[in-house]
Design a protein around this motif. Sequence first.
Motif, PDB file in Angstrom:
ATOM      1  N   GLU A 192      40.254  34.811  64.824  1.00  0.00           N
ATOM      2  CA  GLU A 192      39.593  33.802  63.993  1.00  0.00           C
ATOM      3  C   GLU A 192      38.579  34.453  63.062  1.00  0.00           C
ATOM      4  O   GLU A 192      38.461  34.079  61.882  1.00  0.00           O
ATOM      5  CB  GLU A 192      38.918  32.759  64.883  1.00  0.00           C
ATOM      6  CG  GLU A 192      39.919  31.921  65.680  1.00  0.00           C
ATOM      7  CD  GLU A 192      39.258  31.064  66.755  1.00  0.00           C
ATOM      8  OE1 GLU A 192      38.030  31.242  66.982  1.00  0.00           O
ATOM      9  OE2 GLU A 192      39.955  30.230  67.356  1.00  0.00           O
ATOM     10  N   ALA A 193      37.852  35.440  63.584  1.00  0.00           N
ATOM     11  CA  ALA A 193      36.861  36.132  62.768  1.00  0.00           C
ATOM     12  C   ALA A 193      37.527  36.889  61.626  1.00  0.00           C
ATOM     13  O   ALA A 193      37.027  36.897  60.486  1.00  0.00           O
ATOM     14  CB  ALA A 193      36.044  37.084  63.628  1.00  0.00           C
ATOM     15  N   MET A 194      38.659  37.522  61.891  1.00  0.00           N
ATOM     16  CA  MET A 194      39.357  38.257  60.838  1.00  0.00           C
ATOM     17  C   MET A 194      39.886  37.299  59.775  1.00  0.00           C
ATOM     18  O   MET A 194      39.936  37.642  58.578  1.00  0.00           O
ATOM     19  CB  MET A 194      40.505  39.075  61.429  1.00  0.00           C
ATOM     20  CG  MET A 194      40.061  40.260  62.280  1.00  0.00           C
ATOM     21  SD  MET A 194      38.859  41.360  61.491  1.00  0.00           S
ATOM     22  CE  MET A 194      39.678  41.769  59.966  1.00  0.00           C
ATOM     23  N   VAL A 198      39.009  37.668  55.713  1.00  0.00           N
ATOM     24  CA  VAL A 198      39.977  37.618  54.622  1.00  0.00           C
ATOM     25  C   VAL A 198      39.669  36.452  53.685  1.00  0.00           C
ATOM     26  O   VAL A 198      39.724  36.584  52.452  1.00  0.00           O
ATOM     27  CB  VAL A 198      41.410  37.506  55.181  1.00  0.00           C
ATOM     28  CG1 VAL A 198      42.408  37.261  54.051  1.00  0.00           C
ATOM     29  CG2 VAL A 198      41.778  38.768  55.949  1.00  0.00           C
ATOM     30  N   ALA A 199      39.288  35.308  54.267  1.00  0.00           N
ATOM     31  CA  ALA A 199      38.972  34.134  53.449  1.00  0.00           C
ATOM     32  C   ALA A 199      37.768  34.383  52.547  1.00  0.00           C
ATOM     33  O   ALA A 199      37.665  33.799  51.459  1.00  0.00           O
ATOM     34  CB  ALA A 199      38.708  32.929  54.355  1.00  0.00           C
ATOM     35  N   GLY A 233      48.645  41.975  59.595  1.00  0.00           N
ATOM     36  CA  GLY A 233      48.464  40.658  59.004  1.00  0.00           C
ATOM     37  C   GLY A 233      47.300  40.616  58.032  1.00  0.00           C
ATOM     38  O   GLY A 233      47.387  40.024  56.950  1.00  0.00           O
ATOM     39  N   VAL A 234      46.209  41.270  58.409  1.00  0.00           N
ATOM     40  CA  VAL A 234      45.054  41.353  57.507  1.00  0.00           C
ATOM     41  C   VAL A 234      45.441  42.082  56.230  1.00  0.00           C
ATOM     42  O   VAL A 234      45.099  41.669  55.120  1.00  0.00           O
ATOM     43  CB  VAL A 234      43.870  42.063  58.214  1.00  0.00           C
ATOM     44  CG1 VAL A 234      42.773  42.418  57.213  1.00  0.00           C
ATOM     45  CG2 VAL A 234      43.325  41.197  59.329  1.00  0.00           C
ATOM     46  N   GLY A 235      46.190  43.185  56.397  1.00  0.00           N
ATOM     47  CA  GLY A 235      46.616  43.937  55.232  1.00  0.00           C
ATOM     48  C   GLY A 235      47.508  43.121  54.317  1.00  0.00           C
ATOM     49  O   GLY A 235      47.373  43.168  53.094  1.00  0.00           O
ATOM     50  N   ALA A 236      48.420  42.357  54.913  1.00  0.00           N
ATOM     51  CA  ALA A 236      49.331  41.535  54.111  1.00  0.00           C
ATOM     52  C   ALA A 236      48.569  40.477  53.317  1.00  0.00           C
ATOM     53  O   ALA A 236      48.888  40.193  52.162  1.00  0.00           O
ATOM     54  CB  ALA A 236      50.365  40.884  55.016  1.00  0.00           C
TER      55      ALA A 236
END
Length: 404
Positions: A192-194, A198-199, A233-236
């Motif tokens: 959730e924090a990641m 990203v947001a 996922g963060v990278g994408a």
Amino acid sequence: MKNWVEVSERRLAGNYRLLQEAAGAETAVLAVVKANAYGHGAAVCAPVLARAGAEWLGVTDVAEGAAVREALAGAGISRGEQPEILVMSGLLREDAGDVIRHGLTPVVWLREQMEWLVEAAGQSGGVVMPVHVEIDTGMARQGVAPGEELEALLGWVKGQTALRVDGVMTHFASSEVAGSAQTVAQRKRFEEAMGAVVAAGLRPVWVHAGNSSTLDNQGGEGNVAWLRGLAAGVGAKSGVGAKSMVRTGIALYGYCLPIEGGGLNTVRRELQPVMTWKTRVIGVREVEAGETVGYNGIFVAERAMQLALLPVGYADGLRRELSASNARLGGWAMVRGQRVAIVGRVSMNLTVVDVSGIADVAVGDEVVVLGDGVTADDHARLAGTIAYEIVCGVQAAHRCGIAG
């Protein structure tokens, strides 16, 4: 030289390679050299780990980071070839300039920490400071709390041109426990924090979590695979190709906590202890049956014995709990490949061992206090603690440095 430590370059590099293999090619292994490399000597260990391929080293504080930089340079490793250095336990205002001066990357979680860095960056000609933001997902130790506190911090960071969020991290509280509900909860909070990171439009290169036990327990928990997927996922989403990383400490030096509750123990059985702590005999004497040995006379010779005196005690890190009485066996050392039992109390700088049955023991003979045949796990079991505390507590008067 009466009391010294030798560090095996072969074993240290081998442990690092074993851990990197367990993590997989897509996940980096940060080699932790904090607390003076867990008592092994950071100036000795850091160059070995750098040459073994470590991209990152982890230190306690800024002073330790500066010392590691100096050790790497002294070992002939140029600045461009040196690993990045993560300062893992925060900083104070007076540290900010040294962070920049020595090219360190601090872990941060408070706005004031980042304000000090922004101020120092301005005084250093407008450099851009990389930082790793720690999320507190359940340790209640260091890290920004997920939710409103994190969102407020991210909003502030986003407007700071002097700062770059190079990484985001958390720390598992129970990674050595198989099937840990706490780890499951921490993973969810970190996910959730990641999402919030990203947001907020931030683009971390590194996403990292976990320690030595995370690698050891990965067969049962899948924490490394989970971390790798989260980073991907963060990278994408952010377009930066975020990479995963785990932070290994005690396993580098040959030890790892047993996995509780039936975990897999992926690496623990294959690790090799790196430290050999040695001393020399400074006295040999015969005692008759009925004579007492050491403080309070807790050991009484039940037969004629030959005793050797060692110039090592609890001031050097040899735990007093290794003392032996007639009612309780204590610790031991190694002489010529044989166990020699401690007799009587371990005192401040002196310990007595039973060398009966070993021919021709003499002053100057070498003795292994900790190493092959007598491990930190052995000491920890007798002292009621963990191997971490044993190796970190070794205060050998001299360090011989690298051995084979």
